[in-house]
Write a protein that holds these residues in place. Structure first.
Motif, PDB file in Angstrom:
ATOM      1  N   GLU A 139       0.828  -1.199   0.000  1.00 25.48           N
ATOM      2  CA  GLU A 139       0.000   0.000   0.000  1.00 25.48           C
ATOM      3  C   GLU A 139       0.866   1.254   0.000  1.00 25.48           C
ATOM      4  O   GLU A 139       0.511   2.254  -0.595  1.00 25.48           O
ATOM      5  N   GLN A 140       2.001   1.191   0.651  1.00 24.71           N
ATOM      6  CA  GLN A 140       2.876   2.352   0.761  1.00 24.71           C
ATOM      7  C   GLN A 140       3.351   2.822  -0.611  1.00 24.71           C
ATOM      8  O   GLN A 140       3.444   4.008  -0.861  1.00 24.71           O
ATOM      9  N   GLU A 141       3.631   1.893  -1.522  1.00 23.72           N
ATOM     10  CA  GLU A 141       4.167   2.275  -2.817  1.00 23.72           C
ATOM     11  C   GLU A 141       3.096   2.457  -3.875  1.00 23.72           C
ATOM     12  O   GLU A 141       3.382   2.830  -4.993  1.00 23.72           O
ATOM     13  N   GLN A 142       1.846   2.206  -3.536  1.00 27.05           N
ATOM     14  CA  GLN A 142       0.771   2.285  -4.507  1.00 27.05           C
ATOM     15  C   GLN A 142      -0.131   3.485  -4.242  1.00 27.05           C
ATOM     16  O   GLN A 142      -0.138   4.044  -3.157  1.00 27.05           O
ATOM     17  N   ILE A 143      -0.901   3.841  -5.229  1.00 26.42           N
ATOM     18  CA  ILE A 143      -1.754   5.016  -5.130  1.00 26.42           C
ATOM     19  C   ILE A 143      -3.149   4.679  -4.621  1.00 26.42           C
ATOM     20  O   ILE A 143      -3.730   5.419  -3.871  1.00 26.42           O
ATOM     21  N   GLN A 144      -3.701   3.530  -5.018  1.00 26.82           N
ATOM     22  CA  GLN A 144      -5.084   3.228  -4.695  1.00 26.82           C
ATOM     23  C   GLN A 144      -5.218   1.891  -3.966  1.00 26.82           C
ATOM     24  O   GLN A 144      -4.607   0.910  -4.367  1.00 26.82           O
ATOM     25  N   ALA A 145      -6.042   1.902  -2.935  1.00 26.53           N
ATOM     26  CA  ALA A 145      -6.361   0.682  -2.196  1.00 26.53           C
ATOM     27  C   ALA A 145      -7.860   0.694  -1.923  1.00 26.53           C
ATOM     28  O   ALA A 145      -8.448   1.757  -1.710  1.00 26.53           O
ATOM     29  N   ALA A 146      -8.474  -0.472  -1.958  1.00 29.56           N
ATOM     30  CA  ALA A 146      -9.912  -0.564  -1.689  1.00 29.56           C
ATOM     31  C   ALA A 146     -10.199  -1.832  -0.904  1.00 29.56           C
ATOM     32  O   ALA A 146      -9.622  -2.880  -1.162  1.00 29.56           O
TER      33      ALA A 146
ATOM     34  N   THR B 254      -8.692 -18.417  -0.787  1.00 28.46           N
ATOM     35  CA  THR B 254      -8.616 -17.097  -1.404  1.00 28.46           C
ATOM     36  C   THR B 254      -8.588 -17.247  -2.917  1.00 28.46           C
ATOM     37  O   THR B 254      -8.062 -18.221  -3.447  1.00 28.46           O
ATOM     38  N   GLU B 255      -9.146 -16.262  -3.587  1.00 32.00           N
ATOM     39  CA  GLU B 255      -9.085 -16.173  -5.040  1.00 32.00           C
ATOM     40  C   GLU B 255      -8.399 -14.860  -5.392  1.00 32.00           C
ATOM     41  O   GLU B 255      -8.786 -13.804  -4.902  1.00 32.00           O
ATOM     42  N   PHE B 256      -7.389 -14.948  -6.247  1.00 32.82           N
ATOM     43  CA  PHE B 256      -6.648 -13.762  -6.667  1.00 32.82           C
ATOM     44  C   PHE B 256      -6.892 -13.480  -8.140  1.00 32.82           C
ATOM     45  O   PHE B 256      -6.953 -14.395  -8.954  1.00 32.82           O
ATOM     46  N   SER B 257      -6.981 -12.212  -8.473  1.00 35.32           N
ATOM     47  CA  SER B 257      -6.828 -11.773  -9.852  1.00 35.32           C
ATOM     48  C   SER B 257      -5.735 -10.708  -9.797  1.00 35.32           C
ATOM     49  O   SER B 257      -5.653  -9.936  -8.842  1.00 35.32           O
ATOM     50  N   PHE B 258      -4.875 -10.696 -10.798  1.00 40.30           N
ATOM     51  CA  PHE B 258      -3.715  -9.809 -10.734  1.00 40.30           C
ATOM     52  C   PHE B 258      -3.164  -9.536 -12.120  1.00 40.30           C
ATOM     53  O   PHE B 258      -3.431 -10.261 -13.073  1.00 40.30           O
ATOM     54  N   GLN B 259      -2.384  -8.475 -12.174  1.00 33.05           N
ATOM     55  CA  GLN B 259      -1.667  -8.112 -13.397  1.00 33.05           C
ATOM     56  C   GLN B 259      -0.379  -7.419 -12.980  1.00 33.05           C
ATOM     57  O   GLN B 259      -0.360  -6.639 -12.040  1.00 33.05           O
ATOM     58  N   GLY B 260       0.699  -7.732 -13.659  1.00 36.76           N
ATOM     59  CA  GLY B 260       1.977  -7.088 -13.381  1.00 36.76           C
ATOM     60  C   GLY B 260       2.756  -7.701 -12.232  1.00 36.76           C
ATOM     61  O   GLY B 260       3.777  -7.157 -11.825  1.00 36.76           O
ATOM     62  N   VAL B 261       2.283  -8.819 -11.681  1.00 41.62           N
ATOM     63  CA  VAL B 261       3.014  -9.552 -10.647  1.00 41.62           C
ATOM     64  C   VAL B 261       3.021 -11.026 -11.035  1.00 41.62           C
ATOM     65  O   VAL B 261       2.127 -11.488 -11.743  1.00 41.62           O
TER      66      VAL B 261
ATOM     67  N   SER C 215      -2.107   3.768 -10.460  1.00 42.05           N
ATOM     68  CA  SER C 215      -3.106   4.667 -11.034  1.00 42.05           C
ATOM     69  C   SER C 215      -3.583   4.263 -12.422  1.00 42.05           C
ATOM     70  O   SER C 215      -4.736   4.510 -12.776  1.00 42.05           O
ATOM     71  N   ASP C 216      -2.754   3.639 -13.231  1.00 41.52           N
ATOM     72  CA  ASP C 216      -3.199   3.235 -14.576  1.00 41.52           C
ATOM     73  C   ASP C 216      -3.618   1.766 -14.640  1.00 41.52           C
ATOM     74  O   ASP C 216      -3.908   1.244 -15.710  1.00 41.52           O
ATOM     75  N   GLN C 217      -3.661   1.088 -13.527  1.00 43.58           N
ATOM     76  CA  GLN C 217      -4.062  -0.314 -13.381  1.00 43.58           C
ATOM     77  C   GLN C 217      -3.185  -1.272 -14.193  1.00 43.58           C
ATOM     78  O   GLN C 217      -3.590  -2.389 -14.485  1.00 43.58           O
ATOM     79  N   SER C 218      -1.974  -0.848 -14.505  1.00 46.86           N
ATOM     80  CA  SER C 218      -1.054  -1.764 -15.182  1.00 46.86           C
ATOM     81  C   SER C 218      -0.518  -2.800 -14.202  1.00 46.86           C
ATOM     82  O   SER C 218      -0.034  -3.854 -14.598  1.00 46.86           O
TER      83      SER C 218
END
Length: 134
Positions: free
Chosen positions: A51-58, A94-101, A71-74
């Motif tokens: 969270e510290q290095e990212q802009i958005q958390a929900a 748990t179920e994950f969806s992800f991009q860029g990792v 911010s660009d969801q990449s």
């Protein structure tokens, strides 16, 4: 005077840890409990997404979901818990969806390994997750 100062510091440290629960014997996996930032961690130390290095958390307590994204969801990670992580030793699907990792699997069973006032630590398959309490 120094003795009083040292005692006050020790007392403060003790009180701040008083409401933190840890698994008594830990878990068979690498230790995730040392991480303090909310986020997702590869326990081999290669990668993290916090969270510290990212802009958005929900967080959605009703749907039991948590999401971090830039911010660009990449780059994003979205996790859905099958149940509310609430007790040390509890196993949760748990179920994950992800991009860029690349260190996550789409589905995992995770174990709750630490709980404090505002965060929950989960661990499985060389992955650690620290999320806010739902």
């Amino acid at each position: 005077m120094k003795v009083i100062y040292v005692m006050l510091v020790c007392l403060l440290a003790f009180v701040s840890c008083a409401k933190t629960e840890y698994a008594e014997n830990g878990v068979d996996k690498k230790n995730v409990t040392g991480y303090v930032e909310v986020g997702f961690y590869s326990l081999d130390g290669v990668c993290s997404f916090t969270e510290q290095e990212q802009i958005q958390a929900a967080i959605n307590p009703k749907r039991l979901t948590y999401r971090l994204q830039n911010s660009d969801q990449s780059k994003y990670i979205h996790v859905k818990f099958a149940g509310k992580p609430a007790v040390i030793g509890q196993k949760i699907k748990t179920e994950f969806s992800f991009q860029g990792v690349s260190f996550l699997k789409e589905e995992m069973e995770m174990e709750v390994v630490r709980i404090d006032d505002d965060k929950v630590w989960l661990s499985a398959d060389n992955v650690g997750v620290v999320v806010p309490v739902f």
